[in-house]
Design a protein around this motif. Structure first.
Motif, mmCIF file in Angstrom:
data_model
loop_
_atom_site.group_PDB
_atom_site.id
_atom_site.type_symbol
_atom_site.label_atom_id
_atom_site.label_comp_id
_atom_site.label_asym_id
_atom_site.label_seq_id
_atom_site.Cartn_x
_atom_site.Cartn_y
_atom_site.Cartn_z
ATOM 1 N N TRP A 45 0.852 -1.198 0.000
ATOM 2 C CA TRP A 45 0.000 0.000 0.000
ATOM 3 C C TRP A 45 0.884 1.243 0.000
ATOM 4 O O TRP A 45 1.763 1.400 0.854
ATOM 5 N N ASN A 46 0.681 2.101 -0.985
ATOM 6 C CA ASN A 46 1.591 3.230 -1.194
ATOM 7 C C ASN A 46 1.164 4.429 -0.347
ATOM 8 O O ASN A 46 0.305 5.218 -0.746
ATOM 9 N N TRP A 47 1.783 4.564 0.813
ATOM 10 C CA TRP A 47 1.401 5.632 1.739
ATOM 11 C C TRP A 47 1.760 7.020 1.194
ATOM 12 O O TRP A 47 1.119 8.014 1.545
ATOM 13 N N ALA A 54 -4.706 12.341 -0.924
ATOM 14 C CA ALA A 54 -5.747 12.832 -0.021
ATOM 15 C C ALA A 54 -5.677 14.351 0.125
ATOM 16 O O ALA A 54 -6.701 15.044 0.092
ATOM 17 N N ILE A 55 -4.467 14.878 0.262
ATOM 18 C CA ILE A 55 -4.296 16.331 0.407
ATOM 19 C C ILE A 55 -4.740 17.064 -0.857
ATOM 20 O O ILE A 55 -5.473 18.063 -0.800
ATOM 21 N N SER A 90 -6.313 6.005 -2.683
ATOM 22 C CA SER A 90 -5.103 6.546 -3.305
ATOM 23 C C SER A 90 -3.902 5.655 -3.021
ATOM 24 O O SER A 90 -3.024 5.485 -3.877
ATOM 25 N N GLY A 91 -3.867 5.082 -1.827
ATOM 26 C CA GLY A 91 -2.779 4.167 -1.493
ATOM 27 C C GLY A 91 -2.832 2.892 -2.316
ATOM 28 O O GLY A 91 -1.808 2.395 -2.797
ATOM 29 N N VAL A 97 -0.380 1.294 -9.578
ATOM 30 C CA VAL A 97 0.427 1.998 -10.579
ATOM 31 C C VAL A 97 1.874 1.538 -10.506
ATOM 32 O O VAL A 97 2.519 1.292 -11.532
ATOM 33 N N GLN A 98 2.384 1.404 -9.295
ATOM 34 C CA GLN A 98 3.772 0.975 -9.124
ATOM 35 C C GLN A 98 4.003 -0.405 -9.733
ATOM 36 O O GLN A 98 5.091 -0.697 -10.231
#
Length: 276
Positions: A45-47, A54-55, A90-91, A97-98
């Motif tokens: 999970w991409n933090w 999120a921002i 988003s994560g 995507v990665q």
């Protein structure tokens, strides 16, 4: 054992694509790995994508709602609703995507990412915001000036562009998580993003100009036309209106043409200065 068989064997054994060290991985094998080991999207999970996504989305909703003259309480409700699911999605999207960052052919990986991720994230987005306004408006105030419709429509295009940029950045080793030595700190990634943004937004103009310079006018025209059609299809398709499709396609062509001319002028100035 052939190279293809060797890659296939290593992917079959690996629980995570980031365990592999191949610089390029066939797209079919990436899809096979994701289908066989779907939990890698959660464990990786991409933090970084979650935090930045999120921002950015919360800021985006705040801006659109305020521009639509919604009350502050309605605006903040939409922002909080967006934050409630966007951090997680988003994560997940970033991890997905990665997974495609080394996939070949690159153009097909970009196409899959730019279509599948907006479809996933905006299905969640639509259901969440619609449910909030349809079923919980007595607790969480709903928009009064169609701000949700405007925000959702523009957000679709934003998602497609951000998905493509994330893939572009990750191909350059930025915003990676769980990638071993390739993973850098968030601070280090943020320092590289401005240059990557510049390279990203000038990629199509430079590609078009390169094709023109090589005499490949049909290639240049194909890139130009495809961009407008893609933008129009995404916005028109999600909005369900033909008028949105052709107007946004025209707008995309105008913007790309203007930006290409600006980039061409900038490149010409640089060339002249280099000669002087």
């Amino acid at each position: 054992m052939t190279r293809t068989e060797d890659i296939h064997h290593s992917i079959t054994e690996a629980d995570d694509l980031e365990e592999l060290r191949e610089k390029e991985i066939p797209l079919a094998e990436v899809l096979r790995s994701l289908a066989g080991h779907p939990l890698q999207i959660i464990t990786r999970w991409n933090w970084k994508s979650a935090l930045l996504g999120a921002i950015l989305r919360a800021s985006f909703y705040f801006t659109v709602y305020q521009a639509s003259r919604e009350s502050l309480i309605v605006t903040m409700t939409a922002v909080l609703v967006e934050l409630s699911f966007r951090f997680f999605t988003s994560g997940v999207s970033g991890a997905l995507v990665q997974s495609f960052r080394r996939a070949t052919p690159a153009w097909l990986a970009i196409l899959i990412v730019s279509v599948s991720l907006p479809l996933f994230s905006h299905t969640v987005e639509f259901i969440t915001h619609y449910s909030q306004e349809r079923f919980f408006s007595n607790v969480f105030p709903a928009s009064e000036n169609n701000a949700r419709t405007y925000a959702f429509t523009i957000s679709v295009l934003f998602s497609a562009l951000s998905a493509m940029f994330n893939l572009f950045a990750m191909r350059h080793g930025v915003l990676l998580v769980g990638a071993g030595k390739e993973t850098k700190s968030l601070g280090s990634d943020l320092k590289k993003i401005p240059l990557l943004v510049f390279e990203f937004v000038t990629y199509l103009p430079i590609l078009i100009l390169r094709f023109i310079g090589e005499g490949k006018l049909l290639y240049a025209l194909g890139v130009f036309v495809s961009f407008g059609l893609a933008v129009g299809s995404i916005l028109g398709g999600f909005r369900g209106k033909w008028s949105w499709a052709w107007t946004t396609a025209l707008g995309a062509w105008v913007l790309l043409l203007a930006w290409t001319l600006i980039v061409a002028a900038g490149m010409r100035i640089i060339q002249l200065r280099a000669k002087s």
